[in-house]
Enzyme design. Structure first.
Site, PDB file in Angstrom:
ATOM      1  N   HIS A   1       0.837  -1.206   0.000  1.00 55.74           N
ATOM      2  CA  HIS A   1       0.000   0.000   0.000  1.00 55.74           C
ATOM      3  C   HIS A   1       0.875   1.260   0.000  1.00 55.74           C
ATOM      4  O   HIS A   1       0.698   2.158  -0.834  1.00 55.74           O
ATOM      5  CB  HIS A   1      -0.919  -0.026   1.230  1.00 55.74           C
ATOM      6  CG  HIS A   1      -1.948   1.058   1.253  1.00 55.74           C
ATOM      7  ND1 HIS A   1      -3.251   0.855   0.866  1.00 55.74           N
ATOM      8  CD2 HIS A   1      -1.870   2.366   1.610  1.00 55.74           C
ATOM      9  CE1 HIS A   1      -3.933   1.997   0.987  1.00 55.74           C
ATOM     10  NE2 HIS A   1      -3.115   2.926   1.442  1.00 55.74           N
ATOM     11  N   GLU A   2       1.842   1.305   0.912  1.00 51.02           N
ATOM     12  CA  GLU A   2       2.706   2.492   0.990  1.00 51.02           C
ATOM     13  C   GLU A   2       3.617   2.604  -0.237  1.00 51.02           C
ATOM     14  O   GLU A   2       3.869   3.695  -0.735  1.00 51.02           O
ATOM     15  CB  GLU A   2       3.539   2.479   2.276  1.00 51.02           C
ATOM     16  CG  GLU A   2       2.710   2.645   3.542  1.00 51.02           C
ATOM     17  CD  GLU A   2       1.756   3.832   3.493  1.00 51.02           C
ATOM     18  OE1 GLU A   2       2.119   4.891   2.940  1.00 51.02           O
ATOM     19  OE2 GLU A   2       0.625   3.699   4.001  1.00 51.02           O
TER      20      GLU A   2
ATOM     21  N   HIS B   1       1.634   4.319  -2.980  1.00 55.16           N
ATOM     22  CA  HIS B   1       1.585   5.785  -2.849  1.00 55.16           C
ATOM     23  C   HIS B   1       2.913   6.406  -3.298  1.00 55.16           C
ATOM     24  O   HIS B   1       2.946   7.379  -4.049  1.00 55.16           O
ATOM     25  CB  HIS B   1       1.369   6.197  -1.382  1.00 55.16           C
ATOM     26  CG  HIS B   1      -0.026   6.007  -0.872  1.00 55.16           C
ATOM     27  ND1 HIS B   1      -1.143   6.522  -1.500  1.00 55.16           N
ATOM     28  CD2 HIS B   1      -0.490   5.369   0.238  1.00 55.16           C
ATOM     29  CE1 HIS B   1      -2.228   6.210  -0.792  1.00 55.16           C
ATOM     30  NE2 HIS B   1      -1.865   5.505   0.260  1.00 55.16           N
TER      31      HIS B   1
ATOM     32  N   ASP C   1      -8.694   6.365   1.308  1.00 52.15           N
ATOM     33  CA  ASP C   1      -8.039   7.029   0.181  1.00 52.15           C
ATOM     34  C   ASP C   1      -9.078   7.536  -0.821  1.00 52.15           C
ATOM     35  O   ASP C   1      -8.929   8.615  -1.385  1.00 52.15           O
ATOM     36  CB  ASP C   1      -7.066   6.075  -0.527  1.00 52.15           C
ATOM     37  CG  ASP C   1      -5.858   5.727   0.342  1.00 52.15           C
ATOM     38  OD1 ASP C   1      -5.602   6.450   1.320  1.00 52.15           O
ATOM     39  OD2 ASP C   1      -5.176   4.736   0.033  1.00 52.15           O
TER      40      ASP C   1
END
Length: 245
Positions: free
Chosen positions: A14-15, A18, A96
């Site tokens: 997930h990170e 981004h 998000d």
């Protein structure tokens, strides 16, 4: 199975999502640090961006910067979706979507960044004043027809859909980097700006100009109005998020 290990992997993807989208869009803030160490509120990791000084001083954000911001916000969700499949996407990812809806709605409703809706600031029925709206008749802003509002909401949705396709293309094109960054985050929990920059060079990551998907070449016409071109977008609850924004 090892639940905490699986969760750690998901947060790492997930990170990484981004961060990679943030690194690949031009006119965006520099990635400062990526971490999967849980925050005090229990949420997963965090990707820190350092805004450029000029942006902080002026407080002005260009349309391209905000479009990129939408794509970056969806990068985490898209990484989860590409790796695990849409049904497995987590609640962190629905946050998000809400963040995206908030920014996109302001772009259209307050900052006049849609040619279709025009440069009119829109006041909704509950009288919340628009950011750049004039104070007509002591606070009695104009009210708009349902058709006009429907058009404005469609514009917001198109902005988010377009950002989704942008982020999806970046992460698909940089699948090897996504894997490598996920592995490194799993291994050491935090990746510095310098380490990340070196990975970008190692994987020959190119920054990509913001594109419009669909038939409209003119960015102000906004991408795809046609349903068939929306097939690639999977954002459940987007319309609700836009209404709630």
């Amino acid at each position: 199975g090892d639940t905490s290990g699986k969760m750690k992997e998901l947060v790492a993807y997930h990170e990484a999502g981004h961060a990679i989208v943030g690194a690949c869009v031009p006119d965006y803030d520099i990635v400062q640090k990526i971490t999967i160490i849980p925050r005090s509120n229990g949420a997963g990791g965090l990707t820190f961006f350092a805004p450029l000084d000029s942006r902080i001083e002026s407080g002005m954000y260009s349309r391209s910067y905000l479009e990129n911001n939408l794509a970056v916000a969806l990068g985490g969700r898209l990484a989860e979706e590409l790796i695990y499949g849409a049904p497995k996407v987590t609640t962190g990812a629905s946050n998000d979507i809400q963040q995206c809806a908030n920014v996109a709605k302001r772009m259209v409703f307050e900052w006049g960044m849609s040619e279709k809706v025009g440069k009119l600031a829109i006041t909704e029925e509950d009288g919340r004043k628009p950011f750049m709206g004039m104070d007509y008749m002591r606070g009695q802003g104009p009210t708009w027809s349902d058709e006009f509002l429907a058009e404005a909401y469609n514009e917001v949705e198109r902005l988010v859909d377009n950002a989704y396709l942008q982020a999806k293309k970046i992460l698909t094109d940089n699948a090897e980097l996504l894997e490598a960054l996920k592995e490194r985050l799993m291994d050491q929990e935090t990746v510095s700006a310098e380490e990340f920059q070196m990975m970008l060079v190692e994987f020959k990551t190119q920054s990509v100009p913001f594109q419009l998907y669909g038939s409209a070449i003119d960015r102000d016409l906004m991408p795809y109005g046609e349903d068939d071109e929306k097939k690639g977008v999977n954002l459940p609850g987007l319309r609700e998020a836009i209404m709630a924004a």
